[in-house]
Design a protein around this motif. Structure first.
Motif, short mmCIF file in Angstrom:
data_model
loop_
_atom_site.label_atom_id
_atom_site.label_comp_id
_atom_site.label_asym_id
_atom_site.label_seq_id
_atom_site.Cartn_x
_atom_site.Cartn_y
_atom_site.Cartn_z
N GLY A 25 19.61 15.52 -38.50
CA GLY A 25 20.25 16.14 -39.96
C GLY A 25 21.49 16.84 -39.18
O GLY A 25 22.53 16.76 -40.14
N LEU A 26 21.74 17.14 -37.89
CA LEU A 26 22.72 17.58 -37.47
C LEU A 26 23.62 16.69 -36.85
O LEU A 26 24.70 16.89 -36.14
CB LEU A 26 22.56 18.87 -36.66
CG LEU A 26 22.01 20.09 -37.15
CD1 LEU A 26 21.43 20.92 -36.07
CD2 LEU A 26 23.09 20.85 -37.93
N GLY A 27 23.09 15.41 -36.89
CA GLY A 27 23.89 14.34 -36.18
C GLY A 27 23.94 14.32 -34.57
O GLY A 27 24.87 14.13 -33.83
N MET A 28 22.65 15.11 -34.23
CA MET A 28 22.55 15.11 -32.61
C MET A 28 21.34 14.56 -32.05
O MET A 28 20.28 14.23 -32.81
CB MET A 28 22.59 16.72 -32.24
CG MET A 28 23.61 17.45 -32.88
SD MET A 28 23.74 18.92 -32.55
CE MET A 28 25.55 19.52 -32.15
N GLN A 29 21.20 14.69 -31.05
CA GLN A 29 19.85 14.19 -30.40
C GLN A 29 19.31 15.55 -29.52
O GLN A 29 19.98 16.10 -29.09
CB GLN A 29 20.08 13.24 -29.28
CG GLN A 29 18.99 12.53 -28.69
CD GLN A 29 19.41 11.48 -27.64
OE1 GLN A 29 20.30 11.46 -26.90
NE2 GLN A 29 18.54 10.35 -27.59
N LEU A 32 21.49 21.29 -44.79
CA LEU A 32 20.71 20.73 -43.64
C LEU A 32 19.33 20.45 -44.17
O LEU A 32 18.76 19.54 -43.83
CB LEU A 32 20.59 22.04 -42.60
CG LEU A 32 19.89 21.15 -41.23
CD1 LEU A 32 20.47 20.25 -40.82
CD2 LEU A 32 19.88 22.40 -40.07
N SER A 33 19.21 21.11 -45.17
CA SER A 33 17.46 20.82 -45.88
C SER A 33 17.85 19.45 -46.76
O SER A 33 16.79 18.73 -46.47
CB SER A 33 17.53 22.04 -46.81
OG SER A 33 16.23 21.52 -47.58
N LEU A 77 11.78 19.45 -35.06
CA LEU A 77 12.99 19.67 -34.38
C LEU A 77 13.80 18.45 -34.28
O LEU A 77 14.95 18.20 -34.35
CB LEU A 77 12.61 20.26 -32.87
CG LEU A 77 12.19 21.65 -32.85
CD1 LEU A 77 11.71 22.06 -31.31
CD2 LEU A 77 13.22 22.64 -33.14
N LYS A 78 13.01 17.25 -34.16
CA LYS A 78 13.85 16.15 -34.06
C LYS A 78 14.50 15.66 -35.41
O LYS A 78 15.83 15.38 -35.50
CB LYS A 78 12.88 14.90 -33.83
CG LYS A 78 12.41 14.82 -32.42
CD LYS A 78 11.38 13.65 -32.06
CE LYS A 78 10.69 13.64 -30.88
NZ LYS A 78 9.76 12.42 -30.64
N ARG A 123 24.61 24.15 -36.42
CA ARG A 123 24.83 24.04 -37.88
C ARG A 123 26.23 24.72 -38.18
O ARG A 123 26.98 24.31 -38.90
CB ARG A 123 23.66 24.78 -38.45
CG ARG A 123 23.69 24.57 -39.98
CD ARG A 123 22.54 25.36 -40.73
NE ARG A 123 22.51 26.74 -40.46
CZ ARG A 123 23.03 27.81 -40.84
NH1 ARG A 123 24.13 27.65 -41.90
NH2 ARG A 123 22.73 29.03 -40.57
N VAL A 124 26.42 26.07 -37.60
CA VAL A 124 27.89 26.48 -38.21
C VAL A 124 28.80 25.79 -37.53
O VAL A 124 29.88 25.81 -38.44
CB VAL A 124 27.62 28.01 -37.36
CG1 VAL A 124 28.88 28.97 -37.72
CG2 VAL A 124 26.56 29.01 -38.24
N SER A 125 28.60 25.42 -36.32
CA SER A 125 29.95 24.72 -36.13
C SER A 125 30.42 23.52 -36.64
O SER A 125 31.53 23.00 -36.57
CB SER A 125 29.97 24.29 -34.51
OG SER A 125 28.97 23.24 -34.34
#
Length: 97
Positions: A80-84, A48-49, A74-75, A38-40
């Motif tokens: 939401g972070l554009g990650m898997q 993010l919410s 978690l998914k 999130r911070v990066s």
């Protein structure tokens, strides 16, 4: 003690404290990975919410370790972070029969 790191190092010299700390290491790792991601990306908890539909309060509680998120949550956070999300089972040094 001059800092939290010094305090932590000293506390972990106690075998009982170390055992308890180690028991929670996966949770600490997950929390830190989420915060780092999130911070990066310079995303606030509020942003993010908005991206996930998870309340900012719940995100805060996850990050401070007072809320255990479900796998589904978690998914959603990963998306939401554009990650898997990737989970692994890795061998420990102890042998299991």
């Amino acid at each position: 003690m001059s800092s939290y790191k010094d305090y932590k190092k000293k506390a972990l010299e106690n075998p009982e404290v170390k055992a308890e700390y180690d028991a929670f290491q996966p949770e600490y790792d997950l929390i830190q990975a989420m915060i780092d991601a999130r911070v990066s990306q310079n995303i606030t908890q509020k942003e993010l919410s908005e991206a996930t539909g998870i309340t900012q309060g719940d995100i805060s509680r996850i990050e401070n370790g007072t809320r255990n998120p479900s796998l589904a949550m978690l998914k959603r956070l990963a998306a939401g972070l554009g990650m898997q999300l990737k989970l692994e089972f890795i061998p420990t040094s102890a042998k299991h029969n």
